[in-house]
Design a protein around this motif. Structure first.
Motif, PDB file in Angstrom:
ATOM      1  N   ILE A 116       0.836  -1.195   0.000  1.00  0.00           N
ATOM      2  CA  ILE A 116       0.000   0.000   0.000  1.00  0.00           C
ATOM      3  C   ILE A 116       0.872   1.247   0.000  1.00  0.00           C
ATOM      4  O   ILE A 116       0.584   2.235  -0.665  1.00  0.00           O
ATOM      5  N   ASN A 117       1.942   1.200   0.751  1.00  0.00           N
ATOM      6  CA  ASN A 117       2.913   2.292   0.817  1.00  0.00           C
ATOM      7  C   ASN A 117       4.242   1.694   1.254  1.00  0.00           C
ATOM      8  O   ASN A 117       4.401   0.469   1.281  1.00  0.00           O
ATOM      9  N   HIS A 118       5.178   2.520   1.617  1.00  0.00           N
ATOM     10  CA  HIS A 118       6.505   2.009   1.965  1.00  0.00           C
ATOM     11  C   HIS A 118       6.500   1.209   3.263  1.00  0.00           C
ATOM     12  O   HIS A 118       7.408   0.410   3.500  1.00  0.00           O
ATOM     13  N   GLN A 119       5.502   1.401   4.080  1.00  0.00           N
ATOM     14  CA  GLN A 119       5.438   0.717   5.369  1.00  0.00           C
ATOM     15  C   GLN A 119       4.473  -0.463   5.375  1.00  0.00           C
ATOM     16  O   GLN A 119       4.674  -1.423   6.109  1.00  0.00           O
ATOM     17  N   THR A 120       3.438  -0.388   4.572  1.00  0.00           N
ATOM     18  CA  THR A 120       2.308  -1.303   4.709  1.00  0.00           C
ATOM     19  C   THR A 120       2.177  -2.216   3.503  1.00  0.00           C
ATOM     20  O   THR A 120       2.223  -1.758   2.356  1.00  0.00           O
ATOM     21  N   HIS A 150      -6.395  -6.979  -3.210  1.00  0.00           N
ATOM     22  CA  HIS A 150      -6.158  -5.649  -3.770  1.00  0.00           C
ATOM     23  C   HIS A 150      -6.735  -4.612  -2.827  1.00  0.00           C
ATOM     24  O   HIS A 150      -7.888  -4.713  -2.405  1.00  0.00           O
ATOM     25  N   PHE A 151      -5.921  -3.609  -2.488  1.00  0.00           N
ATOM     26  CA  PHE A 151      -6.375  -2.518  -1.645  1.00  0.00           C
ATOM     27  C   PHE A 151      -6.451  -1.231  -2.469  1.00  0.00           C
ATOM     28  O   PHE A 151      -5.487  -0.845  -3.132  1.00  0.00           O
ATOM     29  N   VAL A 152      -7.625  -0.593  -2.415  1.00  0.00           N
ATOM     30  CA  VAL A 152      -7.840   0.663  -3.122  1.00  0.00           C
ATOM     31  C   VAL A 152      -7.120   1.794  -2.405  1.00  0.00           C
ATOM     32  O   VAL A 152      -6.576   2.703  -3.024  1.00  0.00           O
ATOM     33  N   ASN A 153      -7.113   1.744  -1.080  1.00  0.00           N
ATOM     34  CA  ASN A 153      -6.439   2.733  -0.250  1.00  0.00           C
ATOM     35  C   ASN A 153      -6.064   2.076   1.073  1.00  0.00           C
ATOM     36  O   ASN A 153      -6.096   0.836   1.179  1.00  0.00           O
ATOM     37  N   SER A 191     -13.301  -5.541   2.593  1.00  0.00           N
ATOM     38  CA  SER A 191     -12.998  -5.024   3.924  1.00  0.00           C
ATOM     39  C   SER A 191     -12.906  -3.508   3.852  1.00  0.00           C
ATOM     40  O   SER A 191     -12.299  -2.968   2.929  1.00  0.00           O
ATOM     41  N   ASN A 192     -13.544  -2.846   4.816  1.00  0.00           N
ATOM     42  CA  ASN A 192     -13.429  -1.388   4.864  1.00  0.00           C
ATOM     43  C   ASN A 192     -12.708  -0.911   6.116  1.00  0.00           C
ATOM     44  O   ASN A 192     -12.823   0.243   6.512  1.00  0.00           O
TER      45      ASN A 192
END
Length: 731
Positions: A178-182, A221-224, A243-244
Motif C-alpha cells: 500500500i505504501n513504503h510501510q504497509t 487488492h487494496f484501493v487505499n 474489507s473497509n
C-alpha cells in the motif's frame, strides 16, 4: 479598428423603423467495446501490467514476455532468457520492472525489457515466486513458496532479505504493498499484514473463522489504506470479499460460479474481476452490483490491468488478450498523481531520481506523436516534485536544476506547436496539422502551467478550430498570468466574449483593460459594441460622445451614434404616443360626466406633461441624429448612404404625429400636429428623393417615397413610382 454594426435598412410603409441591433454475473453485459487482440503467443498468460494507457507487459508460460507500446493494440515478444513459468509482472515506470517466476526466479530490467537479468531472492531449489510488489524503483517485496516466504529488497533486487515464512505447507498467492510501510500477503485462507516495512508480519484473524475455513484466496487488492478486496474460491464456487477497515474484518459480497483469479479497482467505485471459464465482471458502484462485461469466451482468464482511470486489459489461457480503452485521454494530473511515492533515503537517491526525471523527458521527446508524450511528462513532473520536496530548498544545488530541466522540455513543445501553427496559417494546412500544433501546446502547458505564452498560442489555435469556449478559457488563463496583458490579448478575449454573448464578462474585462490602457480608442469602441449588444443604448451613446470628442473626424463614430439616437428618438415618441392614447381614452370618459371628474382631469394633466417631455426628448434625439448623419455625409460622402436614414427619421416622426393628430379634437393641438407632420413629411420627401438618386436600386427607398407622396397629396408622383420596376405595389 472598425466597430461592427448593421447598415441594412427596412422602411415599412407609414412607420419606417430602422433598428440596429446490483446485478449479479448473470445480468446483461455492460455496453463496452472489448477487443480481442491478435496475440503473438499461444502460451497461457498469467500476469499483465500497464504503467500508462500505452505501455505494458504480459508474462506467462515458457518464459513468455510480450510488450506493447500502443495501448495493447499490438504486442511484440521480449527475450526472457528462461523457459520457466512467469507468474506476475510489475513496472515502476517504462524503464524499470520485475517479473516473478518459478524456480526462485525474479527477472529485472532497467531498459524497458530490452534486457532482463536474474535477481533471485533465494538459492533454495523448488521455490516458486508467485507475486511481486514494489513501492518505488528500489524497494519492494517478492513472495511465494512452499513455505510462504516473503523477501524484501531496497536495492532493486540486487540482494533480498527473507522477512517471514508465513505457512510451512503453502505458497503465498498474492502480495500487495500500500505504501513504503504497509503491505498485505495471502496464503490459503490466511491474510497477513505489516505496517513497519516487513519487520513484523501479523495475521488478520477474521479469515480463519469457520465460514472461511475452506477458502483459498487467489488475489488481494487494496484501493487505499482502509478499503480492500479479495477474490478466491470456496470449493467449486468463487467468492468476492470486501474489507473497509484495513483487513481487520472481511465480508462476503458475492458468490460467483467459477474460481476467481484476479481483482482490481481503479477507484472506490470502479473495479473488475476475472477467473476461470471466461468469467469477467465489473462494478461501477463499489461492489454492490456486478455485471458481465462484453467478453465472449469460456477459457480461463488470469489477470487484469487498469490504467488511465478506465483503460483495462485482461489476459488468460492460449495467449488471449482483451482490451478496452476509454477514448478520453487523461490530463497530466492523472499521471502525476498516480506516480508512485518514492522513498528517497539520501541525497544520492535524490540525484538518481532527478536523472530518471530527465529520462522521462527524453523518452517523451522520442515519441513522434505528441499525444503519446503526456504520461511521460507526468512522470517527469511527479519525480521532480519529489526531489524538490526532499531537498526542501529551491536554491539547493540540485533543486536549482529542476526549473532549467522543465524549461527545456517546455520550450521544445511550445516552439514546435507555434511553428506548426504558423505553417498551417501560411499554407492553409490540414486539420491534422493544427491538431498536432494543439497537442504540442497542451504538452507545453502541462509542463509549465504558468506560461502565459503557451496559453495565448493555444487560445488562437482553438479559435481556428472553432472551439470558442476553450479558446476563451485559454486566453482567460493567459491574461490572469500576466501583470499587464497586451492590448491585443484583451481585445481578442473581449471579442470572444461578445461572440458567445457573454456580455457582462466582456464589459468587466473591458473596464480592467481600460485601467491599463485608458487612452486606447479600440477599447472604447469595443465597449460601445458590448453596451449595444446588451441593449444599454444610452451608455453606448455616452461613450460614442467621448470617442467623437477625441476624434471628431471619424465618420464611423457619428454614423453609429446617429443610428442609435434615432432609435432612442423613436422610442421616446412611441412612448409619448402610448400615453397620448391614454389621454384620449380619459377625455372620452369625461364625456360621460363621471363622479371622479377632478381626478381624471388631474390624471390628464399629469399625462400631458409626460407626453410633452417625451416629445421634446424624442425631438431632441432626432435632431441630434440628423446632425450626426449630416456630419457623416460631410466627412465621407462616398462611403455612407445617410439620406435614407435621415428620411426615415422624419418619416417616423410624421407617422407618430399623424397618429396623435387622430386622437385629438382640440383645434390648436390638431393644427400643431398638422404643421409638425407636414414639415417632417417634406424633410422626409427631400431626403428620400436624394436617397433614390444616389441608390436607385434600393426598393425600400422607393416604397417609403411612394407613401410620402400619397400623404402629401402628390398622386402623380406616386403613380410614377408605381411604374418603377424597383417598387412592389403588392406589399
Amino acid at each position: 479598428m472598425m466597430i461592427l454594426f448593421n447598415r441594412s435598412y427596412l422602411h415599412l410603409k407609414s412607420a419606417c423603423n430602422i433598428l440596429f441591433f446490483v446485478m449479479i454475473f448473470s445480468s446483461p453485459a455492460i455496453a463496452q467495446e472489448w477487443t480481442l487482440v491478435e496475440s503473438v503467443t499461444d502460451s497461457t498468460l498469467h500476469g499483465v501490467y500497464f504503467v500508462d494507457r500505452n505501455i505494458g507487459w504480459a508474462v506467462g508460460d515458457g518464459g513468455t514476455i510480450i510488450h506493447s507500446s500502443d495501448g495493447g493494440k499490438n504486442w511484440a515478444p521480449q527475450e526472457s532468457g528462461t523457459t520457466n513459468q512467469l507468474n506476475n509482472v510489475y513496472f515502476f515506470d517504462e524503464f524499470t520492472g520485475w517479473i516473478a517466476g518459478n524456480d526462485n526466479l525474479v527477472l529485472y530490467t532497467e531498459n524497458g525489457g530490452k534486457e532482463w537479468t536474474e535477481r533471485r531472492p533465494t538459492s533454495v531449489s523448488g521455490q516458486r515466486i508467485t507475486d511481486i510488489s514494489f513501492t518505488d524503483w528500489k524497494r519492494g517485496w517478492s513472495a511465494g513458496g512452499p513455505g510462504g516466504h516473503i523477501y524484501y529488497t531496497d536495492n532493486a533486487g540486487l540482494s533480498w532479505d527473507r522477512q517471514a515464512s508465513l505457512n510451512p505447507n503453502s505458497t503465498i498467492s498474492a502480495i500487495e504493498s500500500i505504501n513504503h510501510q504497509t503491505a498485505y500477503a495471502s496464503v490459503d485462507n490466511q491474510l497477513f499484514f505489516t505496517d513497519n516495512k516487513g519487520e513484523e508480519w501479523e495475521e488478520h484473524s477474521s479469515l480463519s473463522e469457520s465460514e472461511f475455513e475452506s477458502l483459498i484466496i487467489n488475489d488481494i487488492h487494496f484501493v487505499n489504506d482502509t478499503l480492500g478486496w479479495a477474490i478466491g474460491n470456496n470449493e467449486n464456487a468463487g467468492v468476492i470479499l470486501r474489507s473497509n477497515n484495513s483487513g481487520n474484518r472481511w465480508n462476503e459480497v458475492q458468490n460467483i460460479h467459477s474460481k476467481g483469479k484476479s481483482i482490481r479497482f481503479i477507484d472506490q467505485e470502479t473495479g473488475m474481476l476475472v477467473g476461470d471459464n471466461g468469467i469477467a465482471l465489473q462494478t461501477n458502484d463499489g461492489g454492490i452490483n456486478w455485471e458481465r462485461v462484453g467478453i465472449e469466451t469460456e477459457i480461463d482468464l488470469n489477470d487484469i490491468a487498469f490504467s488511465d482511470s478506465g483503460s483495462r486489459w485482461i489476459v488468460g489461457e492460449q495467449g488471449v488478450i482483451y482490451h478496452y480503452v476509454k477514448p478520453e485521454v487523461p490530463d497530466i494530473s492523472f499521471y502525476r498523481d498516480h506516480y508512485p511515492s518514492v522513498e528517497i533515503a539520501n541525497e544520492s537517491e535524490a540525484v538518481e531520481l532527478l536523472q530518471r526525471a530527465q529520462l522521462y523527458g527524453d523518452s517523451a521527446l522520442a515519441q513522434e506523436d505528441p499525444t503519446m508524450r503526456i504520461s511521460r511528462y507526468g512522470r517527469l513532473l511527479a519525480s521532480t516534485d519529489q526531489v524538490e520536496h526532499f531537498f526542501g530548498n529551491p536554491e539547493n544545488e540540485y533543486s536549482s536544476h529542476i526549473p532549467v530541466l522543465l524549461n527545456h522540455y517546455w520550450a521544445v513543445e511550445h516552439n514546435e506547436g507555434a511553428k506548426i501553427f504558423n505553417e498551417w496559417l501560411e499554407q492553409e494546412g490540414s486539420p491534422q496539422q493544427i491538431e498536432k500544433s494543439k497537442a504540442h501546446l497542451q504538452n507545453a502547458i502541462l509542463i509549465q502551467p504558468d506560461s502565459a505564452f503557451s496559453h495565448i498560442s493555444l487560445s488562437y489555435v482553438n479559435h481556428k478550430l472553432n472551439d470558442i469556449p476553450v479558446s476563451i478559457s485559454s486566453m482567460e488563463t493567459a491574461i490572469s498570468l500576466m501583470e499587464v496583458p497586451d492590448l491585443k490579448h484583451y481585445t481578442f478575449l473581449i471579442e470572444l466574449y461578445q461572440s458567445e454573448e457573454r456580455l457582462s464578462e466582456g464589459l468587466e474585462l473591458n473596464q480592467k483593460a481600460i485601467e491599463h490602457y485608458p487612452e486606447e480608442n479600440t477599447l472604447y469602441e469595443l465597449l460601445v459594441n458590448l453596451y449595444l449588444n446588451q441593449g444599454e443604448i444610452e451608455e453606448a451613446v455616452d461613450y460614442l460622445a467621448m470617442l467623437i470628442e477625441w476624434d471628431s473626424d471619424n465618420p464611423n463614430y457619428y454614423f453609429i451614434r446617429g443610428a442609435q439616437l434615432q432609435y432612442m428618438a423613436l422610442n421616446k415618441l412611441e412612448e409619448a404616443l402610448r400615453l397620448y392614447e391614454e389621454v384620449w381614452a380619459l377625455r372620452e370618459e369625461l364625456q360621460t360626466d363621471p363622479a371622479d371628474r377632478d381626478e381624471i382631469e388631474n390624471r390628464i394633466g399629469s399625462l400631458m406633461q409626460e407626453v410633452n417631455e417625451l416629445e421634446s426628448e424624442g425631438t431632441e434625439y432626432a435632431d441630434q441624429a440628423v446632425s450626426d448623419l449630416d456630419n457623416v455625409a460631410e466627412l465621407d460622402p462616398e462611403s455612407y448612404d445617410v439620406d435614407g436614414i435621415i428620411g426615415s427619421i422624419y418619416h417616423n416622426r410624421a407617422s407618430i404625429f399623424y397618429q396623435m393628430r387622430t386622437l385629438t379634437a382640440d383645434q390648436n393641438e390638431a393644427q400643431r400636429f398638422d404643421s409638425t407632420m407636414a414639415n417632417n413629411l417634406e424633410e422626409a420627401k427631400t431626403h428620400y428623393e436624394q436617397a433614390v438618386t444616389q441608390n436607385p436600386d434600393e426598393p425600400a427607398y422607393w416604397e417609403a417615397l411612394y407613401y410620402i407622396y400619397l400623404d402629401l397629396g402628390l398622386e402623380d408622383q406616386a403613380e410614377q413610382i408605381v411604374r418603377n420596376e424597383n417598387f412592389d405595389d403588392n406589399k
